[in-house]
Design a protein around this motif. Structure first.
Motif, PDB file in Angstrom:
ATOM      1  N   SER A 338     -15.195  68.790  30.623  1.00 43.80           N
ATOM      2  CA  SER A 338     -14.272  68.998  31.738  1.00 43.80           C
ATOM      3  C   SER A 338     -15.000  69.630  32.926  1.00 43.80           C
ATOM      4  O   SER A 338     -15.668  70.659  32.777  1.00 43.80           O
ATOM      5  CB  SER A 338     -13.117  69.897  31.295  1.00 43.80           C
ATOM      6  OG  SER A 338     -12.271  70.188  32.385  1.00 43.80           O
ATOM      7  N   GLU A 362     -14.355  61.680  41.231  1.00 43.26           N
ATOM      8  CA  GLU A 362     -14.487  60.862  40.027  1.00 43.26           C
ATOM      9  C   GLU A 362     -15.943  60.459  39.811  1.00 43.26           C
ATOM     10  O   GLU A 362     -16.458  60.489  38.690  1.00 43.26           O
ATOM     11  CB  GLU A 362     -13.605  59.618  40.134  1.00 43.26           C
ATOM     12  CG  GLU A 362     -13.633  58.748  38.889  1.00 43.26           C
ATOM     13  CD  GLU A 362     -12.717  57.531  39.008  1.00 43.26           C
ATOM     14  OE1 GLU A 362     -12.659  56.754  38.038  1.00 43.26           O
ATOM     15  OE2 GLU A 362     -12.071  57.363  40.071  1.00 43.26           O
ATOM     16  N   LYS A 371     -15.589  64.572  32.780  1.00 46.84           N
ATOM     17  CA  LYS A 371     -14.327  64.163  33.383  1.00 46.84           C
ATOM     18  C   LYS A 371     -13.969  65.178  34.449  1.00 46.84           C
ATOM     19  O   LYS A 371     -13.692  66.345  34.149  1.00 46.84           O
ATOM     20  CB  LYS A 371     -13.230  64.110  32.309  1.00 46.84           C
ATOM     21  CG  LYS A 371     -11.879  63.666  32.821  1.00 46.84           C
ATOM     22  CD  LYS A 371     -11.895  62.192  33.236  1.00 46.84           C
ATOM     23  CE  LYS A 371     -10.480  61.722  33.608  1.00 46.84           C
ATOM     24  NZ  LYS A 371     -10.482  60.315  34.065  1.00 46.84           N
TER      25      LYS A 371
END
Length: 385
Positions: A338, A362, A371
């Motif tokens: 993350s 992104e 991500k």
């Protein structure tokens, strides 16, 4: 004399730095990674993830794994000290130019070997380093043992003050060893850095002769950052402005004006685009574009100078780049896969810009193999030391 607008200069630099609109669905290519690094005259690599991101943003489809493969497996990149004596990733094919040019520079004022080592001792240490790393990747402690064994106990004397510690005497020759191409970084061993020989990357490595190397370096710099002045080149390379002026005067350069200010480009590289700079990008710490492009007041206009520069120095904050100029700061915090990205714009972003920003976040996640999520708000992290 050619007269240029700042928009033309900015558009050309964005194009040269591969910071225009990213190509869609490009296949990853390790060769493109080295080409990118060569074009921007090296990627600052004191923070490894920042270097990986700087390169990945310019090489469609690239990830940090591809950058690492180019460095440690394909060896099309080399980790060493480049401009300003700072750690950089350089294109391995450019190493003869870099070493030839850095060796030909006037000795920097911060060079300490002249104080802690005699000229004879420096040459002894350099020979010992070359012999020790010829066939091995060594940590600093291991290298100290090898150098002392080859020179004598004096090389290991703890006489060099550094970071509230004392380093062995031979370390005072490290800058010279790097500049001459005797040593470069090897892969980390756990958290410990290792050092090795550049001949691992280029078996027939030999520095380019000084005058030719300096001419090639100026040309490469002006390709990426031009039009530029000798003073700006001197700041980028950490040399005296007067010396840089003499170097510029000795080369085949063309003078132009950028909205009334004099600057130079290579004589056969005088084409500029007519389109305006465009696009939105997130540049990491010490990105080459933010550090190398001048004048600062153009690149960091208005509030950006106060928010995104640290004492006038660029690179200490990751920056939001909109249409070729700094328009905000950002920060990323990672936990596992993350990656939380916080962006602090210095001006309102319309719906189209917000979509670009989301796409760029992104892409940051893809490059860093995680991500990424976006928050628009205040960045509370201070400048990087």
């Amino acid at each position: 004399m050619t007269e240029l607008s700042w928009a033309q200069v900015s558009a050309r630099r964005l194009q040269r730095h591969r910071l225009g609109t990213p190509a869609a669905d490009a296949a990853p290519d390790a060769g493109r990674v080295a080409d990118v690094v060569s074009t921007i005259c090296g990627a600052h690599a004191q923070i490894a993830s920042a270097a990986e991101l700087s390169i990945g943003l310019r090489a469609p489809g690239a990830t940090r794994a591809l950058v690492r493969r180019a460095l440690w497996t394909d060896r099309t990149l080399v980790k060493t000290r480049g401009p300003r004596g700072t750690v950089h990733l350089l294109a391995a094919a450019d190493l003869p130019m870099w070493v030839g040019a850095l060796t030909a520079l006037p000795a920097p004022s911060w060079e300490r070997s002249v104080v802690l080592l005699t000229a004879r001792q420096t040459e002894q240490v350099l020979a010992a380093i070359a012999d020790a790393v010829a066939e091995a990747d060594l940590t600093t402690a291991e290298l100290t043992e090898e150098i002392v064994a080859r020179t004598g106990p004096w090389a290991g004397d703890l006489v060099m003050e550094a970071f509230q510690d004392m380093w062995p005497r031979w370390v005072a020759a490290m800058t010279t060893a790097t500049r001459r191409g005797v040593i470069c970084f090897g892969p980390n061993r756990g958290r410990a850095s290792t050092y090795t020989s550049p001949t691992r990357w280029l078996p027939d490595f030999a520095p380019m002769p000084g005058p030719a190397a300096l001419a090639a370096l100026v040309r490469s710099y002006l390709y990426a950052y031009g039009p530029a002045t000798p003073a700006q080149f001197a700041r980028w390379l950490a040399v005296a402005p007067g010396w840089a002026t003499l170097l510029f005067n000795s080369l085949d350069l063309t003078e132009v004006t950028v909205e009334g200010s004099r600057a130079w480009v290579a004589a056969d590289d005088t084409e500029f685009p007519d389109d305006r700079p465009s696009g939105l990008r997130l540049l990491p710490y010490f990105d080459a574009y933010a550090v190398g492009c001048h004048p600062r007041e153009r690149l960091f206009p208005g509030a950006a100078a106060e928010r995104a520069l640290a004492g006038g120095q660029a690179g200490n904050y990751p920056v939001l780049l909109v249409d070729g100029v700094v328009a905000g700061v950002w920060h990323q915090r990672r936990s596992g896969r993350s990656i939380r990205v916080t962006v602090e714009p210095l001006r309102t972003l319309d719906a189209a810009r917000q979509r670009e920003l989301a796409e760029e976040v992104e892409r940051v996640g893809e490059i860093l193999e995680g991500k990424a999520s976006l928050t628009i708000g205040t960045v509370s992290v201070g400048p990087h030391a």
